[in-house]
Design a protein around this motif. Structure first.
Motif, short mmCIF file in Angstrom:
data_model
loop_
_atom_site.label_atom_id
_atom_site.label_comp_id
_atom_site.label_asym_id
_atom_site.label_seq_id
_atom_site.Cartn_x
_atom_site.Cartn_y
_atom_site.Cartn_z
N GLN A 180 0.87 -1.18 0.00
CA GLN A 180 0.00 0.00 0.00
C GLN A 180 0.90 1.22 0.00
N LEU A 181 0.53 2.20 -0.80
CA LEU A 181 1.36 3.39 -0.97
C LEU A 181 0.52 4.64 -0.85
N GLU A 182 1.14 5.73 -0.41
CA GLU A 182 0.48 7.03 -0.46
C GLU A 182 1.42 8.04 -1.07
N ALA A 183 0.88 8.88 -1.94
CA ALA A 183 1.70 9.93 -2.54
C ALA A 183 0.80 11.11 -2.87
N LYS A 184 1.43 12.26 -3.12
CA LYS A 184 0.67 13.48 -3.42
C LYS A 184 0.53 13.66 -4.92
N LEU A 185 -0.57 14.30 -5.30
CA LEU A 185 -0.74 14.70 -6.70
C LEU A 185 0.24 15.85 -6.98
N PRO A 186 0.69 16.06 -8.20
CA PRO A 186 0.43 15.25 -9.38
C PRO A 186 1.34 14.02 -9.44
N LEU A 187 0.84 12.97 -10.08
CA LEU A 187 1.68 11.80 -10.27
C LEU A 187 1.24 10.98 -11.49
N ILE A 188 2.06 10.01 -11.80
CA ILE A 188 1.80 9.12 -12.95
C ILE A 188 1.68 7.69 -12.42
N ALA A 189 0.68 6.97 -12.92
CA ALA A 189 0.56 5.56 -12.52
C ALA A 189 0.44 4.67 -13.75
N GLY A 190 1.18 3.58 -13.75
CA GLY A 190 1.04 2.53 -14.76
C GLY A 190 0.09 1.49 -14.18
N CYS A 191 -1.06 1.30 -14.82
CA CYS A 191 -2.15 0.54 -14.19
C CYS A 191 -2.26 -0.90 -14.68
N GLN A 192 -2.85 -1.73 -13.82
CA GLN A 192 -3.21 -3.10 -14.21
C GLN A 192 -4.44 -3.50 -13.41
N GLU A 193 -5.07 -4.62 -13.77
CA GLU A 193 -6.21 -5.08 -13.01
C GLU A 193 -5.76 -5.39 -11.59
N PRO A 194 -6.65 -5.43 -10.60
CA PRO A 194 -8.09 -5.17 -10.71
C PRO A 194 -8.45 -3.72 -10.38
N ILE A 195 -7.75 -2.76 -10.97
CA ILE A 195 -7.96 -1.35 -10.64
C ILE A 195 -9.39 -0.91 -10.97
N ALA A 196 -9.96 -1.51 -12.01
CA ALA A 196 -11.34 -1.24 -12.40
C ALA A 196 -11.73 -2.33 -13.39
N GLU A 197 -13.00 -2.44 -13.70
CA GLU A 197 -13.42 -3.41 -14.72
C GLU A 197 -13.47 -2.72 -16.06
N TRP A 198 -13.01 -3.42 -17.10
CA TRP A 198 -13.12 -2.87 -18.46
C TRP A 198 -14.54 -2.39 -18.71
N LYS A 199 -14.67 -1.24 -19.37
CA LYS A 199 -16.00 -0.73 -19.67
C LYS A 199 -16.30 -0.92 -21.16
N ILE A 200 -17.51 -1.37 -21.43
CA ILE A 200 -17.93 -1.53 -22.82
C ILE A 200 -18.76 -0.30 -23.19
#
Ligand SMILES: Cc1cc2nc3c(=O)[nH]c(=O)nc-3n(C[C@H](O)[C@H](O)[C@H](O)COP(=O)(O)OP(=O)(O)OC[C@H]3O[C@@H](n4cnc5c(N)ncnc54)[C@H](O)[C@@H]3O)c2cc1C
Ligand SMILES: Nc1ncnc2c1ncn2[C@@H]1O[C@H](COP(=O)(O)O)[C@@H](O)[C@H]1O
Lengths: 245, 322
Positions: A163-183
């Motif tokens: 678990q991490l905490e950081a301040k905006l602004p930042l960049i994130a490289g994402c992968q599941e299960p961050i959210a479900e693909w939206k159709i």
């Protein structure tokens, strides 16, 4: 909040990969192109964050005109506007310079990307953009929540997560299960047609690498089948023939 | 000029893939006359572990023992490595490809104005220019990549080089670097890690299960076989999506890419997205009750049969071998 999502336009994960012109060009014949699967997770999370916090959501692709249907799809999923940097994206440094330039002039607070593209599998554009902009970058991020100016994330590490905490602004490289693909739904598809899609020229042509040609792996030999009532034979073959035990 | 190697460690041990990177660097230096191979370890780790880099081919090991570097904080690692790189006067940096390594290397490439090539599978060809072969399209193809910058960073794919074990022991020297608060922009608030398990991305043998196993309660069979083989356990994407297994075990295009000597797939159909994560395995064994399962086309050995029957027998046969 101003969010930027960087998306790739890549062959569908079931595509057969082939090359033409003496193995110097990717063969697009019969290939379906999609939003990179990891970028699609980033986009899905960005849409949720926008719904929750308001603000704007821009999608960006560095690519030639044939990537526009992919950008339109991202608009249909929920982005407000799109930017295409009109250039062939062969080199990560080149792509990172383009993204950084656009990010700098528009002041995005959150930049989401995929953990890696599925064509070049570099996993490096987010880090490069972060370094060019002097912004922290995190990857692979599997959970991301915004609490004021704090970003709470879960990052995958080998064998677990942190678990991490950081301040905006930042960049994130994402992968599941961050959210479900939206159709995209019908309304999204209709409105995407008229949402702004801006085409800009690249800012620099500096590259660090170039591809001289492509190769395919050698074909795999036929499978050796062993009877299910004779598993000892399999173990013997693994030991004496394949020499992997 | 010398070749610097970034070492990653987990649970107090230098990762095998990092030692492979050292062996790659040594072969590179022998081929190009590129000078000393200097390995660098960051954070808390004992000298005996770091000295293993010597056996793998390093002539020297540098240790930045700053506690704060024990966790894999991308910016801090990049800043530390950049400073060491400049102090040593290196011309090339070699590392093992991993999600941390990629991110650190990306920031380093900008800091050092270096060309970064990821997923490298062979030594560079330098008869005309500097060309590196790298794996692309998740293992479905290779790109011969021309590098046009003086400084180079090569992220080497797992199992692409043979680990050297006959090197001389290397001295470990403590060095320090200047890190700023900005290098520690992210605060780690908790870590949740399965202790003692064999790490899937590093594993030499992997036993994976798919939806064919019917439910999480049947994973005991997979675990018993894995234990007998000294293997890590993996799974297909739907299995982790439904929550039968943790996400970090999911193998494939959108999961972990493994490169073991032996991959055993049980009750997995062999969808192209799953194959993309296993196509670097040396030997693949498939157990599936459907003779038409596509995985058999990608396998070296196969058994057509019911996992619930075959697995216990296989475990016994492996046991009998010892
Ligand atoms: C964009 C995208 C990305 C994806 N990424 C991944 C990825 O990274 N990794 C991944 O794995 N998948 C991925 N998938 C999903 C992939 O397409 C398949 O759906 C998935 O791999 C199937 O999992 P499975 O083989 O466990 O299940 P199934 O396809 O349901 O296959 C189960 C198999 O078990 C066999 N079986 C059943 N009962 C028994 C028994 N008693 N004994 C032995 N065999 C038995 C069946 O014959 C069958 O072959 C992705 C899909 C998409 C669209
Ligand atoms: N041509 C591109 N256009 C926009 N974003 C990109 C492009 N290439 C890479 N990215 C972003 O950077 C991430 C990592 O890419 P890579 O470093 O190529 O693995 C991708 O998941 C995208 O979010």
């Amino acid at each position: 909040m101003k969010i930027l999502v960087c998306i790739t336009h890549v062959p569908d994960t079931t595509s057969k990969i082939q090359f033409t012109d003496n193995n110097t060009k990717f063969d697009k014949n019969g290939v379906q192109f999609i939003i990179g699967p990891y970028d699609d997770y980033a986009l899905a999370r960005a849409v949720e964050l926008k719904e929750q916090l308001g603000g704007s959501l821009t999608v960006l692709n560095v690519g030639e005109a044939d990537t526009e249907p992919t950008l339109r799809k991202a608009l249909a999923i929920g982005a407000d506007d799109a930017i295409r940097v009109n250039a062939h994206p062969t080199d990560s440094l080149f792509v990172a310079n383009q993204i950084a330039h656009i990010a700098k002039s528009n002041g995005y607070e959150l930049i989401l990307m995929g953990r890696e593209s599925i064509d070049f599998n570099g996993g490096m554009v987010h880090g490069m953009v972060g370094e060019i902009l002097g912004m922290p970058s995190f990857s692979p991020v599997m959970k991301l929540e915004i609490d004021g100016d704090t970003v709470k994330m879960a990052r995958e590490i080998e064998g677990g997560k942190e678990q991490l905490e950081a301040k905006l602004p930042l960049i994130a490289g994402c992968q599941e299960p961050i959210a479900e693909w939206k159709i995209p739904n019908m309304r999204g598809i209709m409105s995407a047609r008229t949402k702004p899609l801006q085409v800009v020229d690249p800012v620099s042509d500096e590259v660090a690498t170039s591809v001289s040609n492509f190769q395919l792996p050698p074909a795999k030999g036929a499978v050796k089948l062993i009877d299910k009532d004779n598993v000892e034979e399999l173990v013997k073959l693994l030991k004496n023939e394949a020499k992997v035990l | 000029m010398s070749v610097l190697v970034y070492l990653e460690h987990a649970d107090g041990a230098v990762k095998k893939s990092s030692l492979e990177a050292v062996s790659y660097a040594k072969a590179l230096s022998d081929k190009l006359g590129a000078g000393d191979v200097v390995a660098v370890g960051l954070g808390s780790i004992v000298n005996d572990e770091l000295a293993k880099a010597g056996t793998a081919g390093a002539s020297k090991v540098l240790h930045v023992s700053d506690e704060r570097l024990t966790a894999g904080i991308i910016q801090a690692h990049a800043s530390a490595m950049a400073e060491v790189y400049k102090n040593v006067g290196a011309s090339t940096l070699v590392l093992a490809k991993s999600s941390l390594g990629d991110a650190v290397a990306a920031r380093l490439a900008v800091k050092l104005n270096a060309a970064l090539v990821s997923n490298v599978v062979e030594l560079p060809e330098t008869s005309a220019g500097y060309q590196v072969k790298r794996s692309i399209y998740t293992g479905k193809a290779f790109a011969i990549t021309e590098v046009t910058k003086e400084h180079k960073i090569l992220a080497v794919k797992k199992n692409a080089v043979d680990l050297k074990t006959d090197g001389a022991s290397a001295a470990v020297e403590a060095v320090s670097v200047n890190l700023s608060d900005a290098d520690f922009a992210g605060k780690i608030t908790a870590t949740d890690k399965a202790e003692g398990d064999i790490l899937l991305p590093e594993a030499d043998v992997v036993v994976s299960g798919g939806r064919g196993l019917k439910g999480p309660e049947n994973w005991g069979m997979i675990e018993t076989l894995a234990k007998e083989l000294g293997a890590a356990t993996g799974c297909s994407k739907p299995v982790s999506d439904i929550g039968w297994r943790p996400h970090h075990e999911h193998v494939g295009q959108t999961g972990v890419k493994v490169a073991p000597t032996l991959y055993v797939a049980v009750g997995i159909s062999g969808a192209i997205q799953h194959l993309a994560g296993v196509n670097s395995s040396k030997c693949i064994v498939v157990i599936n009750k459907d003779p038409e399962a596509p995985f058999f086309k990608a396998a070296d050995y196969g058994i057509v049969g019911d996992a619930f029957e075959v697995l216990p027998k296989l475990t016994e046969a492996v046991k009998a071998l010892k």
